[in-house]
Structures are given as structure tokens and as C-alpha cells.
Design an enzyme around this catalytic site. Sequence first.
Site, PDB file in Angstrom:
ATOM      1  N   SER A  88       0.835  -1.198   0.000  1.00 12.82           N
ATOM      2  CA  SER A  88       0.000   0.000   0.000  1.00 12.82           C
ATOM      3  C   SER A  88       0.869   1.246   0.000  1.00 12.82           C
ATOM      4  O   SER A  88       2.096   1.172   0.061  1.00 12.82           O
ATOM      5  CB  SER A  88      -0.897   0.010   1.233  1.00 12.82           C
ATOM      6  OG  SER A  88      -0.087   0.219   2.380  1.00 12.82           O
ATOM      7  N   LYS A  89       0.192   2.372  -0.053  1.00 14.48           N
ATOM      8  CA  LYS A  89       0.858   3.682  -0.121  1.00 14.48           C
ATOM      9  C   LYS A  89       2.008   3.829   0.882  1.00 14.48           C
ATOM     10  O   LYS A  89       2.997   4.478   0.607  1.00 14.48           O
ATOM     11  CB  LYS A  89      -0.157   4.798   0.131  1.00 14.48           C
ATOM     12  CG  LYS A  89      -1.028   5.079  -1.060  1.00 14.48           C
ATOM     13  CD  LYS A  89      -0.391   6.106  -1.980  1.00 14.48           C
ATOM     14  CE  LYS A  89      -1.009   6.143  -3.358  1.00 14.48           C
ATOM     15  NZ  LYS A  89      -0.457   5.211  -4.307  1.00 14.48           N
ATOM     16  N   ARG A  90       1.807   3.220   2.046  1.00 16.02           N
ATOM     17  CA  ARG A  90       2.878   3.468   3.010  1.00 16.02           C
ATOM     18  C   ARG A  90       4.182   2.773   2.658  1.00 16.02           C
ATOM     19  O   ARG A  90       5.226   3.079   3.222  1.00 16.02           O
ATOM     20  CB  ARG A  90       2.397   3.163   4.433  1.00 16.02           C
ATOM     21  CG  ARG A  90       2.124   1.937   4.906  1.00 16.02           C
ATOM     22  CD  ARG A  90       1.192   1.912   6.109  1.00 16.02           C
ATOM     23  NE  ARG A  90       0.584   0.610   6.034  1.00 16.02           N
ATOM     24  CZ  ARG A  90       1.145  -0.459   6.498  1.00 16.02           C
ATOM     25  NH1 ARG A  90       2.281  -0.387   7.162  1.00 16.02           N
ATOM     26  NH2 ARG A  90       0.574  -1.622   6.332  1.00 16.02           N
ATOM     27  N   HIS A  91       4.142   1.897   1.688  1.00 12.29           N
ATOM     28  CA  HIS A  91       5.390   1.280   1.228  1.00 12.29           C
ATOM     29  C   HIS A  91       6.054   2.092   0.104  1.00 12.29           C
ATOM     30  O   HIS A  91       7.046   1.679  -0.463  1.00 12.29           O
ATOM     31  CB  HIS A  91       5.135  -0.138   0.730  1.00 12.29           C
ATOM     32  CG  HIS A  91       4.605  -1.047   1.795  1.00 12.29           C
ATOM     33  ND1 HIS A  91       3.330  -1.543   1.775  1.00 12.29           N
ATOM     34  CD2 HIS A  91       5.167  -1.497   2.923  1.00 12.29           C
ATOM     35  CE1 HIS A  91       3.137  -2.286   2.845  1.00 12.29           C
ATOM     36  NE2 HIS A  91       4.235  -2.270   3.557  1.00 12.29           N
ATOM     37  N   GLY A  92       5.452   3.239  -0.215  1.00 11.72           N
ATOM     38  CA  GLY A  92       6.022   4.055  -1.298  1.00 11.72           C
ATOM     39  C   GLY A  92       5.194   3.911  -2.557  1.00 11.72           C
ATOM     40  O   GLY A  92       3.974   3.751  -2.484  1.00 11.72           O
TER      41      GLY A  92
END
Length: 499
Positions: free
Chosen positions: A249-253
Amino acid sequence: MRLRFAPSPTGYLHIGNARTALFNYLLARKHRGKFILRIEDTDVLRSKKEFEKGIIEDLHWLGIDWDEGPEKGGDFGPYRQSERLKIYDAFAKRLLKENKAYHCYCTKEELEQRNKELLARGESPRYDNRCRNISDSQKERYLKEGRKPVIRFKIPERIIEINDLIRGRVSFDTGLMGDFIIIKSDGTPAFNFAVVVDDILMEITTVIRGEDHLSNTPRHIMLFEALKAKIPEFAHMAMTLGPDGSRLSKRHGATSVREHRKIGILPEALFNYLALLGWGTKESQELFTKEELVKEFSLERCKEGAAIFDSAKLTWMNGLYIRKKEPEELVELILPYLKEKNLMHLRGEPVGVRFIKPETTGVINVAPTIDKNYLTKIIVLERERIKKLSEVPDLIEYFLTEEIKFNVKALEILKKPGVKEILTSLRQELTKLIPFSQENLEKIIRDWTKRNNLKTKDVFHPLRVAITGRTIGPGLFELMEVLGKERVIKRLKFIVNSS
Ligand code: GLU
């Protein structure tokens, strides 16, 4: 073999979906089958043309093409579900007629209430099949109340087994499922129904998709059977997870193909890297050309366990692909990034005087002609260090601007006692130098250092900092040659004259 990639255009192409597309594509090409793109856009609220366009563009960019699809056409179209509504309607009518489906009049509120009760009793929520056998008079009453029915499929109670090409045998007990919706109250098909109707009519032989669809598969199989169609083979790929083991998800970039494209990942690198997510050869080879992947790929070698998306590894691989590129091609790829940062060298401008920075020059408002020769030389020097194209402007900025930035460390070096004298004297030496070539520079500067009883590092280091603003970079003499005499002299003068 006929395989398909069936994205819903509710967002840009996600890395996980791109991998699904890739596996389908590789298998289709390997077996000289057909690869089909089908746009699953029946969710009118969430589907957007912009995303459909984006997905198509990103697939093309990645190097994935298809034999049939929207725009491209084919014998089994249309390939957009929104253009196939009449087909689903006809299939639903057929199931109604054969008493394999029925109208259900339960309202959303009623269903929610009943699900709540099930949950309270510790059971999982599901439809209780109550409209299966309602009387005609009851139906009429419901219609008079203004209820809009859905059509539900009558689930036959049994155990369904599939032989998944990646996961092996998987069985499902349909007795635990409620009759599911195939046509919604607005007349549009439910996802599960449209998928099956299309897979039947498009004669899909193998369905490769994410494991998140595994729970839908028994429903699909029941529909295939009810419609007396041949059931395709299924392969459910493990999900793509981030390095921490949670869903990517977004938090992985960056999670979409588009974002990777923007930061300067090459399509060949992403193509190669995606193929290794949950697949690999016995020899654990890592670098593959497209042709090799088409040849080597097989579902038997797909791993059942989750695939971890490691952007550091992708970046590493990208660096390798960048190094393989011809400098001229790299220049073309890099231009958009330089443009974005207003960093472009103007052909014909006196070297070392004015470089593109429209807001500061005030004179150059014409479309810039780019000195590709100069850029090519720069790229040859820096190619080894590039990992992502988006890093290039920062990496080569000092070649293209006169506003060199000195960091604290660089300034410290310039302020060391004796440095100004060294640079003053060197400048005079270099002013005489013709030609300003790597070999000549090396010879003259080394001789000069020796003559003056200095250590090379006490000369080379400040020299590098004075003309680049940096303490590290490509070979000093190579970069001086590329920068050219005028720029080098001008920069040295600037340092010598500044207090
Ligand atoms: N449209 C579905 C999705 O985007 C894919 C359906 C399928 O592959 O069967 O997840």
C-alpha cells in the site's frame, strides 16, 4: 490457450495487478495463445475513463500488448463490460427461465438486520435464501411497495473442488454460502456474473488472477455449470506484500506502475522485476530479457507463498538496466526530468555563461534547443551512478547550471589554508592549456603538483570541489574535459575572487 487480464478501471494500474497482467501475458505468449484485455467497468460510480486510458497506457509502457481488447477489437467483443449489458441480461433471463435464478425483493435494511442477527448468534453473515420460494401474490405486493428486485443465483448445495494450477486442490462447501446476486437492482450485472459470462463467451481457457479472488471461484464454477459451459483452469497467484508483510500500500512508497514510471524506473526493469515476484527458475537467475521470460515462464514454478515487493531491489535492478542503455537513448529518457527542473543546456549559448533557467535569464524565452552532444558526454560520465532517472537532474546539475551549490563539507575544504593560492595558481596554468583534454589535464596538473611539492589529494580535492561543488563524482580529469575550459576557468575564478 486464451488468457485475459480484466482490470476494473477504478484506479491506475497497481503493481499487483500489473504482475497479474504480466503472468497472463507471459503464459499466453509462451504457448502462442491469445491474450485479451477486458475492461470490467460495470461499477459506474467508481469506474473512470481516465483510469481505463491510464491502465492501457501503462500496460503499453511496460511492454505488454494484447491480441484482443477495447479499441483493438477482436472476434469476441465488445471488450468493455459496460457495452455488454444486454448480454448479461440475456444470460440472467436464461437462468431465470431454467429456474436456476430468482428475483429477490429483500431491502438493504432487511438484509443488514438479518446479518446482524446472524453475527449475534456467532454465525457468519449470508443471505438466507428467503425469496427462493415466495408466492406470486407476495411478489406483487413487494412490487407495489416499490421494491426493486435483484436476481440471485440458486446455489446447489455441494462440495466444489478445484485443482488450482498454483495452489493444488482447494475445496469449498457451498452449503455455507447464501444465494448470491447476479443482477443488481439497477439492472447491471454483479461482478461474479459478468466475469463468468465473459469468460464463457470469450472462450477463456485459463484464468490467472490474484488470490483475493479465490473465494469467488466456487461461485464462478457453479455459474459455469449452470450455464453448461466448459470450466476454465484456474491459477490464483499469491498476493504482493510490502517488506513488512502487509498488503502493498501507499505506506510502502510507490504502488502503481505510473508512479514507478515517474520516478524513472525503466519498463524493462519493472517487467523483469515483476516476473520474479512469486516466480523463479531453479537456478535463481535474476536478469531476464522479455524473450527469455516468455520461454522460461511456467505456472508450476509459481510460488504459493506471498510475494514481497522490495523497491530497493527493483532500484538496484533498474541501475543495471540503465547501464545497459546507449548514452544517446538515456539522454532522450532523461530530457523530461531535466525539463521539469528547468535544467537544460542551450546550444549556441557561450559556454559557462548562461544556461537554461528561464526565470533568471530573462532573455531566453524561446523553446530551448538542447545540446545533446554535451548531455551525452555527461551521461557517459555519470551512467554508473544512476539508479533512477529522476535522480539524474541532481546528479548532473553542476554541469548544467552556473549556480553551483556548495555543501558545508565542500565549503570547509575551500576554506582550508593555502587552497585559494593553489587554485589561483592552477587557474593560470590551465588558462594556457590547449587542448583541454583529459590526458593533457592529468599530465599538467600532476606535474604542477609535483613541482610545487604538494600532495595530490591537497590539489585534486579542492579543485573538484571548486568546479563541481561536490566532494565526490566521476573522475576529475574526465569531468573537467566534459565541463570544458571556459566553465572550469570561470568557476575557478569565482572561487578565487570570492572571500
Ligand atoms: N476485475 C477484477 C479485478 O480487477 C478481475 C477479475 C478476474 O480476474 O476474474 O480484480
